[in-house]
Design a protein around this motif. Structure first.
Motif, PDB file in Angstrom:
ATOM      1  N   LEU A   1      11.923  -3.722 -31.529  1.00  0.00           N
ATOM      2  CA  LEU A   1      12.727  -4.089 -30.365  1.00  0.00           C
ATOM      3  C   LEU A   1      11.964  -5.102 -29.525  1.00  0.00           C
ATOM      4  O   LEU A   1      10.900  -4.810 -28.992  1.00  0.00           O
ATOM      5  CB  LEU A   1      13.051  -2.846 -29.530  1.00  0.00           C
ATOM      6  CG  LEU A   1      13.862  -1.761 -30.237  1.00  0.00           C
ATOM      7  CD1 LEU A   1      14.218  -0.646 -29.262  1.00  0.00           C
ATOM      8  CD2 LEU A   1      15.114  -2.327 -30.887  1.00  0.00           C
ATOM      9  N   GLY A   2      12.516  -6.303 -29.446  1.00  0.00           N
ATOM     10  CA  GLY A   2      11.914  -7.373 -28.658  1.00  0.00           C
ATOM     11  C   GLY A   2      10.960  -8.221 -29.465  1.00  0.00           C
ATOM     12  O   GLY A   2      10.026  -7.689 -30.066  1.00  0.00           O
ATOM     13  N   VAL A   3      11.195  -9.537 -29.475  1.00  0.00           N
ATOM     14  CA  VAL A   3      10.282 -10.437 -30.193  1.00  0.00           C
ATOM     15  C   VAL A   3       9.783 -11.575 -29.315  1.00  0.00           C
ATOM     16  O   VAL A   3       8.798 -12.241 -29.663  1.00  0.00           O
ATOM     17  CB  VAL A   3      10.936 -11.012 -31.466  1.00  0.00           C
ATOM     18  CG1 VAL A   3      11.175  -9.917 -32.491  1.00  0.00           C
ATOM     19  CG2 VAL A   3      12.228 -11.763 -31.156  1.00  0.00           C
ATOM     20  N   THR A   4      10.422 -11.851 -28.185  1.00  0.00           N
ATOM     21  CA  THR A   4       9.942 -12.903 -27.293  1.00  0.00           C
ATOM     22  C   THR A   4       8.634 -12.457 -26.638  1.00  0.00           C
ATOM     23  O   THR A   4       8.330 -11.273 -26.578  1.00  0.00           O
ATOM     24  CB  THR A   4      10.980 -13.222 -26.208  1.00  0.00           C
ATOM     25  OG1 THR A   4      11.360 -12.005 -25.537  1.00  0.00           O
ATOM     26  CG2 THR A   4      12.216 -13.855 -26.820  1.00  0.00           C
ATOM     27  N   PHE A   5       7.889 -13.416 -26.097  1.00  0.00           N
ATOM     28  CA  PHE A   5       6.574 -13.059 -25.562  1.00  0.00           C
ATOM     29  C   PHE A   5       6.664 -12.232 -24.291  1.00  0.00           C
ATOM     30  O   PHE A   5       5.711 -11.532 -23.926  1.00  0.00           O
ATOM     31  CB  PHE A   5       5.723 -14.318 -25.330  1.00  0.00           C
ATOM     32  CG  PHE A   5       5.885 -14.969 -23.982  1.00  0.00           C
ATOM     33  CD1 PHE A   5       5.002 -14.688 -22.956  1.00  0.00           C
ATOM     34  CD2 PHE A   5       6.907 -15.882 -23.746  1.00  0.00           C
ATOM     35  CE1 PHE A   5       5.134 -15.285 -21.707  1.00  0.00           C
ATOM     36  CE2 PHE A   5       7.040 -16.492 -22.517  1.00  0.00           C
ATOM     37  CZ  PHE A   5       6.164 -16.194 -21.489  1.00  0.00           C
TER      38      PHE A   5
ATOM     39  N   PHE B   1      15.701  -6.579 -33.196  1.00  0.00           N
ATOM     40  CA  PHE B   1      16.707  -7.031 -32.230  1.00  0.00           C
ATOM     41  C   PHE B   1      16.001  -7.538 -30.982  1.00  0.00           C
ATOM     42  O   PHE B   1      15.014  -6.958 -30.526  1.00  0.00           O
ATOM     43  CB  PHE B   1      17.652  -5.889 -31.849  1.00  0.00           C
ATOM     44  CG  PHE B   1      18.549  -6.235 -30.695  1.00  0.00           C
ATOM     45  CD1 PHE B   1      19.625  -7.090 -30.862  1.00  0.00           C
ATOM     46  CD2 PHE B   1      18.294  -5.734 -29.418  1.00  0.00           C
ATOM     47  CE1 PHE B   1      20.432  -7.439 -29.779  1.00  0.00           C
ATOM     48  CE2 PHE B   1      19.092  -6.070 -28.336  1.00  0.00           C
ATOM     49  CZ  PHE B   1      20.179  -6.927 -28.524  1.00  0.00           C
ATOM     50  N   ASP B   2      16.515  -8.632 -30.433  1.00  0.00           N
ATOM     51  CA  ASP B   2      16.051  -9.149 -29.151  1.00  0.00           C
ATOM     52  C   ASP B   2      17.269  -9.674 -28.394  1.00  0.00           C
ATOM     53  O   ASP B   2      18.115 -10.357 -28.986  1.00  0.00           O
ATOM     54  CB  ASP B   2      15.030 -10.275 -29.352  1.00  0.00           C
ATOM     55  CG  ASP B   2      14.377 -10.697 -28.052  1.00  0.00           C
ATOM     56  OD1 ASP B   2      13.228 -10.279 -27.798  1.00  0.00           O
ATOM     57  OD2 ASP B   2      15.004 -11.453 -27.266  1.00  0.00           O
TER      58      ASP B   2
ATOM     59  N   ASP C   1      22.356  -5.052 -32.150  1.00  0.00           N
ATOM     60  CA  ASP C   1      21.912  -4.321 -30.969  1.00  0.00           C
ATOM     61  C   ASP C   1      20.660  -3.519 -31.312  1.00  0.00           C
ATOM     62  O   ASP C   1      20.188  -3.530 -32.456  1.00  0.00           O
ATOM     63  CB  ASP C   1      23.007  -3.397 -30.425  1.00  0.00           C
ATOM     64  CG  ASP C   1      23.461  -2.349 -31.430  1.00  0.00           C
ATOM     65  OD1 ASP C   1      22.707  -2.043 -32.388  1.00  0.00           O
ATOM     66  OD2 ASP C   1      24.572  -1.820 -31.253  1.00  0.00           O
ATOM     67  N   ALA C   2      20.112  -2.852 -30.319  1.00  0.00           N
ATOM     68  CA  ALA C   2      18.861  -2.119 -30.505  1.00  0.00           C
ATOM     69  C   ALA C   2      19.009  -1.013 -31.536  1.00  0.00           C
ATOM     70  O   ALA C   2      18.136  -0.808 -32.385  1.00  0.00           O
ATOM     71  CB  ALA C   2      18.404  -1.535 -29.170  1.00  0.00           C
TER      72      ALA C   2
ATOM     73  N   CYS D   1       9.890   3.884 -38.396  1.00  0.00           N
ATOM     74  CA  CYS D   1       9.127   3.799 -37.146  1.00  0.00           C
ATOM     75  C   CYS D   1       9.829   2.829 -36.217  1.00  0.00           C
ATOM     76  O   CYS D   1      10.331   1.787 -36.653  1.00  0.00           O
ATOM     77  CB  CYS D   1       7.700   3.325 -37.436  1.00  0.00           C
ATOM     78  SG  CYS D   1       6.710   2.952 -35.966  1.00  0.00           S
ATOM     79  N   LEU D   2       9.863   3.164 -34.937  1.00  0.00           N
ATOM     80  CA  LEU D   2      10.365   2.263 -33.901  1.00  0.00           C
ATOM     81  C   LEU D   2       9.175   1.658 -33.177  1.00  0.00           C
ATOM     82  O   LEU D   2       8.279   2.375 -32.720  1.00  0.00           O
ATOM     83  CB  LEU D   2      11.240   3.037 -32.912  1.00  0.00           C
ATOM     84  CG  LEU D   2      11.402   2.462 -31.490  1.00  0.00           C
ATOM     85  CD1 LEU D   2      12.022   1.096 -31.513  1.00  0.00           C
ATOM     86  CD2 LEU D   2      12.235   3.416 -30.638  1.00  0.00           C
TER      87      LEU D   2
END
Length: 441
Positions: free
Chosen positions: A319-323, A352-353, A372-373, A382-383
């Motif tokens: 979840l989340g790939v931007t810096f 997902f981002d 979506d998430a 694993c999350l």
């Protein structure tokens, strides 16, 4: 007042739009015809909260426009801002100033009245003097001064940072140029914003010193977090305990997978190279760069460890790939190190981002992108949370447990409470906090 803004990237577009909100007539110039056409249609090329409304409002008011023609943009202006990219130069780590110098050449060709030429780009010490020399050589009779006006905008809150800054730094040896800059920033005088007037060199160094200090602060708390894990302390309590000291301050004391983005990585490296070049090495910053590079790679090892020591044949939901949240910026994001390392270890990554997937698709091949998430977690072993977007802070934990093959969460942003996660039956791993045994529920 009238200004031209060369460059419609993050700094140029945000700064131009905000100046127009002050009542200044701003013409933004770019060589990318496609980008200019999109901006004319009201399409914003970057994700920044509130920027689309700000641009639309000032275009409608006739204070903000976009063009490919620099000569047209510079007609009758009080100042022309250079806000082009200064990426890390391949091979040696210095800032690539080719775009700045090319802009200076073009500005020189179009100077026909007194104009302040302002470096808004982040540039090493001495760049302002070189811009001055370039213009003077190209147009000996030009009536101009050069000023440095570094930006201190945080992605995700840039408009607020521009409108209500901690300070404005202006570097120039000309009182005439200083007066033009004071008039441009007059709305900020009304809210008593400190205006720091310095030499060109001082302003240029101030920008780098600010960013490298913040990068060092992030790196410091990350190392303290690692120590906390070894001795059973809680890094958040440590951060609060030191952050309440007015000499230290609480900002930038949140542990994580390492800094990234468009500024800190390239600026720390550029300052290191500048200092080495003049024979005054910055050992602290050299170490910060080294630690941060290694830390991002170490985060993948944490995820592997949480999965029992191997991710071969496993699926990792990311979840989340931007810096950071509230931006679509992928530059030097920790995900660019972590995800490929997981893939190389044999994992399939579902991710997902909220804003960064379009850009991330080009940089992270082989990732399965979801809508979506919860889609990213379906069938995952694993999350992993890499970016602390607000929508990830209140996930339905019961639903997540039904989606995961096993209730394992690696939270590299510490957005959940270890006790709550243990009570919910998760095997929960975070940064710099004591582990809590899972309660089977």
């Amino acid at each position: 007042m009238r200004i031209a803004m060369i460059g419609t990237g993050y700094v140029g577009l945000v700064s131009g739009a905000c100046f127009s909100e002050f009542g200044v007539h701003v013409t933004c110039v770019d060589k990318d015809a496609g980008k200019i056409e999109r901006l004319k249609r009201g399409e914003i090329p970057i994700y920044e909260p509130g920027l689309d409304e700000l641009v639309a409002r000032n275009v409608a008011a006739g204070r903000l426009s976009f063009t490919l023609d620099l000569k047209e943009a510079m007609a009758g202006v009080d100042a022309v801002f250079i806000a082009v990219g200064t990426p890390t130069r391949r091979g040696d780590g210095h800032a690539d100033l080719s775009y700045v110098y090319a802009a200076a050449e073009e500005v020189a060709a179009n100077l026909d009245h007194y104009t302040v030429v302002v470096n808004k780009s982040t540039v090493p010490v001495g760049t302002g003097r070189e811009v001055q020399a370039i213009i003077r050589r190209a147009n000996p009779d030009a009536d101009f001064d050069v000023a440095s006006n570094p930006e201190f905008l945080r992605e995700g809150s840039a408009i607020g940072d521009f409108m209500r800054p901690d300070r404005v730094v202006i570097g120039t040896s000309s009182e005439r140029a200083a007066e033009v800059m004071r008039r441009l920033y007059r709305p900020l005088y009304l809210i008593e914003t400190p205006i720091v007037l310095t030499s060109l060199e001082t302003a240029e160094l101030t920008k780098y010193a600010a960013n490298t200090f913040l990068a060092a602060k992030i790196t410091f708390i990350n190392e303290i977090a690692d120590l906390c894990e070894k001795v059973g302390a809680n890094v958040h309590d440590v951060a609060r305990g030191i952050g309440l000291d007015g000499r230290i301050g609480k900002k930038f004391l949140h542990p994580g997978p390492g800094y990234g983005g468009s500024c800190f990585p390239k600026d720390t490296l550029a300052l290191v190279r500048t200092a080495q070049q003049v024979g005054s090495p910055l050992r602290i910053i050299e170490t910060v760069v080294d630690i941060n590079d290694k830390r991002k790679k170490q985060m993948a090892e944490r995820i592997v460890a949480a999965c029992g020591g191997s991710v071969a044949g496993k699926t990792i939901g990311v979840l989340g790939v931007t810096f950071k949240p509230n931006t679509d910026d992928m530059r030097d994001a920790p995900s660019l190190d972590i995800i490929p390392a997981l893939q190389a270890a044999g994992a399939t990554v579902r991710a997902f981002d909220p804003a960064g997937m379009h850009e991330a698709e080009k940089l992270l091949p082989g990732v399965v992108w979801t809508q979506d998430a919860y889609g990213a977690l379906e069938g995952a072993d694993c999350l992993t949370i890499l970016t602390e977007w607000n929508e990830f802070r209140a996930l339905d934990l019961k639903r997540i447990k039904t989606l995961l093959t096993q209730p394992v969460m690696v939270d590299l942003r510490n957005i959940y409470n270890p006790e709550d996660m243990a009570a919910a039956g998760f095997v929960y791993s975070s940064i710099g906090r004591p582990a809590m045994p899972s309660q089977n529920v």
